[in-house]
Design an enzyme around this catalytic site. Sequence first.
Site, PDB file in Angstrom:
ATOM      1  N   GLU A 194       0.805  -1.226   0.000  1.00  0.00           N
ATOM      2  CA  GLU A 194       0.000   0.000   0.000  1.00  0.00           C
ATOM      3  C   GLU A 194       0.837   1.275   0.000  1.00  0.00           C
ATOM      4  OE1 GLU A 194      -0.913  -2.583   1.934  1.00  0.00           O
ATOM      5  OE2 GLU A 194      -2.944  -3.061   1.259  1.00  0.00           O
ATOM      6  N   HIS A 232     -10.122  -4.010  10.889  1.00  0.00           N
ATOM      7  CA  HIS A 232     -10.762  -3.849   9.583  1.00  0.00           C
ATOM      8  C   HIS A 232     -12.036  -3.018   9.648  1.00  0.00           C
ATOM      9  CE1 HIS A 232      -8.012  -7.042   8.541  1.00  0.00           C
ATOM     10  NE2 HIS A 232      -8.374  -7.003   7.279  1.00  0.00           N
TER      11      HIS A 232
END
Lengths: 472, 359
Positions: free
Chosen positions: A205, A274
């Site tokens: 990322e 998450h």
Amino acid sequence: MPIDILMPALSPTMEEGTLSKWLKEEGDSVAAGDVIAEIETDKATMEVEAVEEGRIAKHVVAAGTENVKVNAVIAILAEEGEDLEKAAQKGGSGDSAPQPEEAKSQAPASDKGEEDTGKDEKAKTPAAPVIAETAEDPDIPDGTEMVPTTVREALRDAMAEEMRANDDVFVMGEEVAEYQGAYKVTQGLLDEFGARRVVDTPITEHGFAGVGVGAAMAGLRPIVEFMTFNFAMQAIDQIINSAAKTLYMSGGQMGAPIVFRGPNGAAARVAAQHSQCYAAWYGQIPGLKVVMPYTAADAKGLLKAAIRDPNPVIFLENEILYGQTFDVPKLDDFVLPIGKARIHKSGSDATLVSFGIGMTYATKAAEALAGEGIDVELIDLRTIRPMDLPTVIESVRKTGRLVTVEEGYPQSSVGTEIATRVMQQAFDYLDAPVITIAGKDVPMPYAANLEKLALPSVDEVVEAVKTVCYKV
Amino acid sequence: MAPRKTSASSTRKPATRKQASGSKAGPKSGSKSGLEGGITEFSKEQELDAYREMLLIRRFEEKAGQLYGMGFIGGFCHLYIGQEAVVVGMQMALKEGDEVITGYRDHGHMLATGMEARGVMAELTGRRNGYSRGKGGSMHMFSKEKHFYGGHGIVGAQVSLGTGLAFANRYRGNDNVCLTYFGDGAANQGQVYESFNMAALWKLPVVYIIENNRYAMGTSTARASAQSNFSLRGNSFGIPGYQVDGMDVRAVHAAGQEAVAHCRSGEGPIILEMMTYRYRGHSMSDPAKYRSKDEVQKMRSEHDPIEQVKARILDQKFASEDELKQTDKKVREIVADSADFAQSDREPDASELYTDILL
């Protein structure tokens, strides 16, 4: 001309120091780069190097002197061929080197006697420019076919349309191409546009966010998909320090026309790492636009606008909303304005403001309240930054009551920002304290019952609206 | 300082100029290619250009240090003195359109790309005619016109960005190459390897130039790096890497030309580890106590990049002492002019506070 050697500032905070030692005596020749003295700063003992060539005519400040102010003349340098004694007398006038006024504590101003120096302008902070009224949503012509579309399809259609229109637009991210998207948002794009423009990245990322920003600085229009915004924390330095700030730091020369998009916030039973909403985080950053749509039509129209926008745009989606179906107008080019809220339902008793998945609670609460005779005006903010406060304030002026709803954490939330600004700009219109409904102040738990407790509920929203209406 | 004729020896004897083992073969040329330490002698023009360019950076940085000392320049200021041969040699290997990006020790890179001394110095003093209108400062300057993409204050961030610039070149199908500079300190950041992976995977035209000046602020490479031969850092990705004598502008140029050709021909990324040295502290407030004075003095007197060129110019009679003095004088004039400009230029208008945030 003899040259004054000045007491140097050798740290960002130094105002004075001790001249501990002379390393070049009077009469010594010095070349640029030679160490001539040692100075104790507030941080360390530093060496002072000569910048000019010549011979030391005079030590004005003796070794061992403490509290020598920055920019005081400490020695006089005679230029090549100059008489040392004469130089020693002539020097020290301080006029051979320009003196910054109030060096260090304030930025130096012009010493050329111009009337309008920047320093005077510094005296007061100019008012922030008022954001011009954002364009209204485009009119949808009568008879336009409304097509039931999922949010997922609407997002895909937006990307496909923009990619067809502009070769500089491309999508990159994990599993966006051959896998057809971890959440199938990019389904079909590889087939239509090929691997050049639909780029599978490694799980990296920080790296691919930076690659995307670099490509945007070069003028391309990347759409960077994060599998979820939770993973974008790895990349947040590139998003904020590189994408959001470059335009300002370059004096307007180059920016980053890039969209960072992907699911944000809680899905279902994926627990703390998450399940986090980043609306308030990115909403704080000057240089970013932050969009968080609820309906499929808004998702499509705003994503198309985001891709065309010359600024970095954070586009916060939601996994639970991907499968929900809404009507989307069938138009060749349906683009919505970023920065404009949408009145989802008009009403007169209380103003309810929400955005993204928060709208699922708000719409249900509004229905329930209608059944109890409370007519709520429901505003879908759609864009977090720039925030459409005028629409909210206009509504509060009408209703006198305000409740905000979001899934993110309660401290420094989008709701507290709205509450603050409404308090500042519409205090006299408020008939009750604003209530901000948010997720609970805990990491998201895994257990189904605890997860439910951690999120807002329709009942909480109903209760809050009744409270501000004094109908509890 | 008396010019001393220096050999073309590298700054560190044992590890220099060997092709990194395990890496793919680099551009194929003679047994002593530029990547392997082969030096092509400079023409008269090249020597004189290199001398002038390096001297401009040296004098500019000395002046910047002086203005910092006088309070005209604030915040952090990282000088490039000692490392001049790296940017000057690499720039000589570029063509119009190639991009350059680096970290915060960036003044030398900007001057080498042809950015005006006035604009750079005025940015250092935070004035309205600085390259970023006074809003970027020493560490954040850009020039679209000169293809200079900053100027980045976060250690290592420019490596991913530079990889993205190279991505754009490949996407557009042009043959431009991006020079991505970073230091031995940044070489330990994770995103460097994320970028290496993508650059090798997608064969992006990027030359990674690791300016190994031996110290990441105050930490020597030996104390910070398990593998301190940075040219090997691309091994896992199959990126060829070479160590180059970064104090000899001819060695830099020779290696740079081959590295750039490698990228232009579609072979993917390449790493050049420039063995160099910074004479000054990390920033203006660093007394550099972590290294001995002898170490610094030895580099200055035996390997100085400018003195090396000067000695060759005099030796080969490309110019006389007097002619070089004229060059010195002209360089000093440019620097003095930039300093005057940077001190007299006005601060940005207060309204600039709110400009350039969004387009």
